[in-house]
Design a protein around this motif. Structure first.
Motif, PDB file in Angstrom:
ATOM      1  N   ALA A 213       0.835  -1.210   0.000  1.00 44.17           N
ATOM      2  CA  ALA A 213       0.000   0.000   0.000  1.00 44.17           C
ATOM      3  C   ALA A 213       0.867   1.255   0.000  1.00 44.17           C
ATOM      4  CB  ALA A 213      -0.928  -0.007   1.209  1.00 44.17           C
ATOM      5  N   GLY A 214       1.984   1.210   0.733  1.00 43.51           N
ATOM      6  CA  GLY A 214       2.905   2.344   0.725  1.00 43.51           C
ATOM      7  C   GLY A 214       3.496   2.579  -0.649  1.00 43.51           C
TER       8      GLY A 214
ATOM      9  N   ALA B 276      11.321  16.955   3.518  1.00 41.06           N
ATOM     10  CA  ALA B 276      10.160  17.239   2.665  1.00 41.06           C
ATOM     11  C   ALA B 276       9.566  15.961   2.100  1.00 41.06           C
ATOM     12  CB  ALA B 276      10.565  18.180   1.530  1.00 41.06           C
ATOM     13  N   GLY B 277      10.425  14.963   1.813  1.00 47.01           N
ATOM     14  CA  GLY B 277       9.933  13.700   1.274  1.00 47.01           C
ATOM     15  C   GLY B 277       9.046  12.963   2.256  1.00 47.01           C
ATOM     16  N   ALA B 278       9.440  12.964   3.535  1.00 46.21           N
ATOM     17  CA  ALA B 278       8.624  12.315   4.563  1.00 46.21           C
ATOM     18  C   ALA B 278       7.290  13.037   4.729  1.00 46.21           C
ATOM     19  CB  ALA B 278       9.380  12.283   5.889  1.00 46.21           C
ATOM     20  N   ARG B 279       7.310  14.366   4.672  1.00 48.73           N
ATOM     21  CA  ARG B 279       6.063  15.127   4.790  1.00 48.73           C
ATOM     22  C   ARG B 279       5.122  14.806   3.629  1.00 48.73           C
ATOM     23  NH1 ARG B 279       9.503  19.538   5.903  1.00 48.73           N
ATOM     24  NH2 ARG B 279       8.906  20.509   3.933  1.00 48.73           N
ATOM     25  N   GLU B 280       5.686  14.704   2.441  1.00 50.53           N
ATOM     26  CA  GLU B 280       4.849  14.396   1.279  1.00 50.53           C
ATOM     27  C   GLU B 280       4.265  12.992   1.377  1.00 50.53           C
ATOM     28  OE1 GLU B 280       4.843  14.975  -3.540  1.00 50.53           O
ATOM     29  OE2 GLU B 280       6.735  15.133  -2.448  1.00 50.53           O
ATOM     30  N   TYR B 281       5.079  12.051   1.842  1.00 52.59           N
ATOM     31  CA  TYR B 281       4.593  10.682   2.063  1.00 52.59           C
ATOM     32  C   TYR B 281       3.405  10.680   3.017  1.00 52.59           C
ATOM     33  CZ  TYR B 281       4.445   6.669   5.242  1.00 52.59           C
ATOM     34  OH  TYR B 281       4.024   5.681   6.088  1.00 52.59           O
ATOM     35  N   ARG B 282       3.516  11.397   4.135  1.00 51.93           N
ATOM     36  CA  ARG B 282       2.442  11.411   5.115  1.00 51.93           C
ATOM     37  C   ARG B 282       1.161  12.030   4.547  1.00 51.93           C
ATOM     38  NH1 ARG B 282       6.574  13.241   8.386  1.00 51.93           N
ATOM     39  NH2 ARG B 282       5.631  15.299   8.639  1.00 51.93           N
ATOM     40  N   GLN B 283       1.327  13.067   3.764  1.00 51.79           N
ATOM     41  CA  GLN B 283       0.153  13.691   3.144  1.00 51.79           C
ATOM     42  C   GLN B 283      -0.559  12.709   2.223  1.00 51.79           C
ATOM     43  OE1 GLN B 283       1.833  17.126   1.221  1.00 51.79           O
ATOM     44  NE2 GLN B 283       2.185  18.241   3.146  1.00 51.79           N
TER      45      GLN B 283
ATOM     46  N   ALA C  48      -0.353   9.416   2.351  1.00 56.28           N
ATOM     47  CA  ALA C  48      -0.888   8.307   3.144  1.00 56.28           C
ATOM     48  C   ALA C  48      -2.191   8.694   3.822  1.00 56.28           C
ATOM     49  CB  ALA C  48       0.142   7.866   4.178  1.00 56.28           C
ATOM     50  N   GLU C  49      -2.227   9.881   4.408  1.00 56.23           N
ATOM     51  CA  GLU C  49      -3.435  10.324   5.101  1.00 56.23           C
ATOM     52  C   GLU C  49      -4.593  10.495   4.126  1.00 56.23           C
ATOM     53  OE1 GLU C  49      -1.874  13.744   7.043  1.00 56.23           O
ATOM     54  OE2 GLU C  49      -0.657  12.544   8.433  1.00 56.23           O
ATOM     55  N   ARG C  50      -4.296  10.996   2.938  1.00 54.68           N
ATOM     56  CA  ARG C  50      -5.330  11.181   1.928  1.00 54.68           C
ATOM     57  C   ARG C  50      -5.889   9.833   1.460  1.00 54.68           C
ATOM     58  NH1 ARG C  50      -2.604  14.212  -2.446  1.00 54.68           N
ATOM     59  NH2 ARG C  50      -2.203  15.625  -0.683  1.00 54.68           N
TER      60      ARG C  50
ATOM     61  N   VAL D  90      -3.901   5.208   4.248  1.00 55.40           N
ATOM     62  CA  VAL D  90      -2.881   4.177   4.442  1.00 55.40           C
ATOM     63  C   VAL D  90      -2.168   4.466   5.750  1.00 55.40           C
ATOM     64  CG1 VAL D  90      -0.679   3.285   3.567  1.00 55.40           C
ATOM     65  CG2 VAL D  90      -2.554   3.741   1.975  1.00 55.40           C
ATOM     66  N   ASP D  91      -1.955   3.436   6.557  1.00 56.10           N
ATOM     67  CA  ASP D  91      -1.291   3.616   7.854  1.00 56.10           C
ATOM     68  C   ASP D  91       0.098   4.229   7.672  1.00 56.10           C
ATOM     69  OD1 ASP D  91      -3.425   2.544   9.172  1.00 56.10           O
ATOM     70  OD2 ASP D  91      -2.551   0.539   9.371  1.00 56.10           O
ATOM     71  N   VAL D  92       0.361   5.317   8.395  1.00 52.62           N
ATOM     72  CA  VAL D  92       1.688   5.936   8.387  1.00 52.62           C
ATOM     73  C   VAL D  92       2.587   5.136   9.330  1.00 52.62           C
ATOM     74  CG1 VAL D  92       3.008   7.986   9.001  1.00 52.62           C
ATOM     75  CG2 VAL D  92       0.806   8.224   7.830  1.00 52.62           C
ATOM     76  N   GLY D  93       3.716   4.685   8.836  1.00 54.64           N
ATOM     77  CA  GLY D  93       4.625   3.901   9.659  1.00 54.64           C
ATOM     78  C   GLY D  93       5.774   3.370   8.826  1.00 54.64           C
ATOM     79  N   TYR D  94       6.648   2.612   9.482  1.00 49.51           N
ATOM     80  CA  TYR D  94       7.846   2.133   8.792  1.00 49.51           C
ATOM     81  C   TYR D  94       7.528   1.175   7.654  1.00 49.51           C
ATOM     82  CZ  TYR D  94      11.010   4.332  12.118  1.00 49.51           C
ATOM     83  OH  TYR D  94      11.714   5.256  12.854  1.00 49.51           O
ATOM     84  N   LEU D  95       6.498   0.348   7.808  1.00 46.66           N
ATOM     85  CA  LEU D  95       6.181  -0.622   6.761  1.00 46.66           C
ATOM     86  C   LEU D  95       5.761   0.077   5.467  1.00 46.66           C
ATOM     87  CD1 LEU D  95       4.246  -3.338   8.774  1.00 46.66           C
ATOM     88  CD2 LEU D  95       6.413  -3.654   7.587  1.00 46.66           C
ATOM     89  N   SER D  96       4.768   0.957   5.560  1.00 45.81           N
ATOM     90  CA  SER D  96       4.309   1.638   4.344  1.00 45.81           C
ATOM     91  C   SER D  96       5.380   2.577   3.808  1.00 45.81           C
ATOM     92  CB  SER D  96       3.003   2.387   4.598  1.00 45.81           C
ATOM     93  OG  SER D  96       3.158   3.375   5.589  1.00 45.81           O
TER      94      SER D  96
END
Length: 381
Positions: free
Chosen positions: A58-59, A293-300, A302-304, A307-313
């Motif tokens: 999913a990540g 910035a890459g981590a922030r974009e990933y979280r955005q 994922a939240e949209r 998808v669970d935010v975490g090390y796996l995704s």
């Protein structure tokens, strides 16, 4: 997704030999059609070990969907086809062949397991299809697919060395290992043993654990009886948490340290208040970073997408960024030979990770970071 936000390349697109129309036609027949690039994934998608694999996939989907939303790569959308092999080598080989034939996969991405990956070496070699970003693949299996496979996450030997170094630095010398009862798990146990041997130490116990969870109680008791100060776990899904509970129920007082396949959030739900004693070696940077910035974009993303935010995704996401960049650098004239050439010449920095496939190893990263897990399932660096 803005390219500069998630990737800083150390080199421009690599130069590869020009290929004729016949090669392009062959690439199209292999899955790189005019409108899409099909990537194949085979792995365990069922049972207690399947749940985390779905999160990793999913990540990866977050990155692929973001690129597709912008029109794809040179007009091609990326499509990931996933098949369940139940971690059985024969089923995995059949899936590789099915992905190549029926689903017309151009390359493989995120495939799972050691025995399953090693068994596919011949299929990968004969097809010429690159495989990128495997998960839970042992170091020896990586060697068996050298020339075909490109692995992002650090080797398990490096994880074992980092964990042993950390434990011995804080004065822990009685160390046990609990590992999945399969070829990859047995190899990891040997890697821990080798890391201890460099310090003239031996594991006080090496306990195999069934992947279906049927022997958790017996495994926990064996760890308790070992009187180890700490246990290094190579256990996926919820198995690690169940083994921890069984060890404590049998009178054990060990600290537990997980390798990166141990999902801290899942373990916290099972273990509760005692989770705060768990540390895990992680092979991707902190997904909750506010600086990157890459981590922030990933979280955005994922939240949209819920998808669970975490090390796996996040691992799936980072692996997908590497796959995307390799395809992007290869360009419109996309053949398997050209993609191999791109990968073998590729150095890049992706979300604060240095990736380098230009050396003798087919593993691109050496990144390891130790984190603690809270009883709420959160991670502290």
């Amino acid at each position: 997704m803005h390219r500069r936000n998630f990737i800083a390349a150390s080199a421009a697109a690599v130069a590869v030999p020009a290929l004729g129309l016949s090669s392009f036609a062959h690439a199209a027949e292999s899955g790189a059609a005019d409108t899409e690039i099909v990537l194949g994934l085979t792995g365990i998608l069922s049972g207690p070990l399947g749940a985390p694999i779905k999160v990793v996939a999913a990540g990866a989907g977050l990155a692929f969907d973001a690129v597709n939303a912008q029109g794809g790569l040179s007009g091609r959308k990326i499509r990931l086809v996933s098949l369940d092999d139940e971690l059985v080598p024969e089923k995995a080989v059949a899936n590789y062949e099915k992905l190549l034939g029926e689903h017309r996969a151009f390359a493989f991405f995120g495939c799972v397991g050691s025995g399953t990956t090693a068994a596919a070496a011949k299929v990968l070699n004969q097809s010429g299809a690159p495989m990128v970003g495997g998960y839970a693949v042992s170091d020896s299996a990586r060697e068996k697919v050298a020339g075909s496979g490109y692995f992002v996450r650090a080797t398990f030997a490096r994880e074992a060395q980092a964990l042993v170094q950390h434990l011995t630095t804080i004065g822990v010398s009685r160390i046990a290992v609990a590992y999945l009862d399969n070829p990859g798990g047995a190899e990891v146990a040997k890697l821990v043993e080798a890391a201890l041997a460099t310090l003239q130490l031996k594991p006080v116990a090496a306990v195999p654990v069934k992947g279906d969870g049927s022997a958790n109680e017996a495994s926990g008791k064996a760890l308790a009886d070992s009187k180890a100060q700490a246990v290094i776990m190579y256990l996926g899904g919820g198995i690690g948490g169940e083994v921890m509970k069984a060890a404590w129920a049998a009178g054990g007082r060990q600290m537990f340290y997980g390798m990166s396949i141990v999902p801290g959030d899942v373990t916290a739900r099972l273990v509760g208040d005692k989770t705060s004693g768990l540390a895990i070696s992680q092979i991707v940077p902190y997904p909750w970073s506010e600086v990157d910035a890459g981590a922030r974009e990933y979280r955005q993303l994922a939240e949209r997408a819920k998808v669970d935010v975490g090390y796996l995704s996040y691992e799936g996401y980072v692996n997908a960024l590497v796959m995307i960049e390799a395809l992007r650098r290869t360009g419109r004239d996309l053949t398997r030979a050209r993609l191999h050439a791109t990968l073998k010449a590729m150095k890049l920095r992706v979300n604060n990770m240095e990736i380098d496939f230009t050396g003798a190893s087919n593993t691109g990263s050496r990144f390891i970071e130790m984190v603690r897990v809270t009883k709420e399932g959160k991670f502290l660096r």
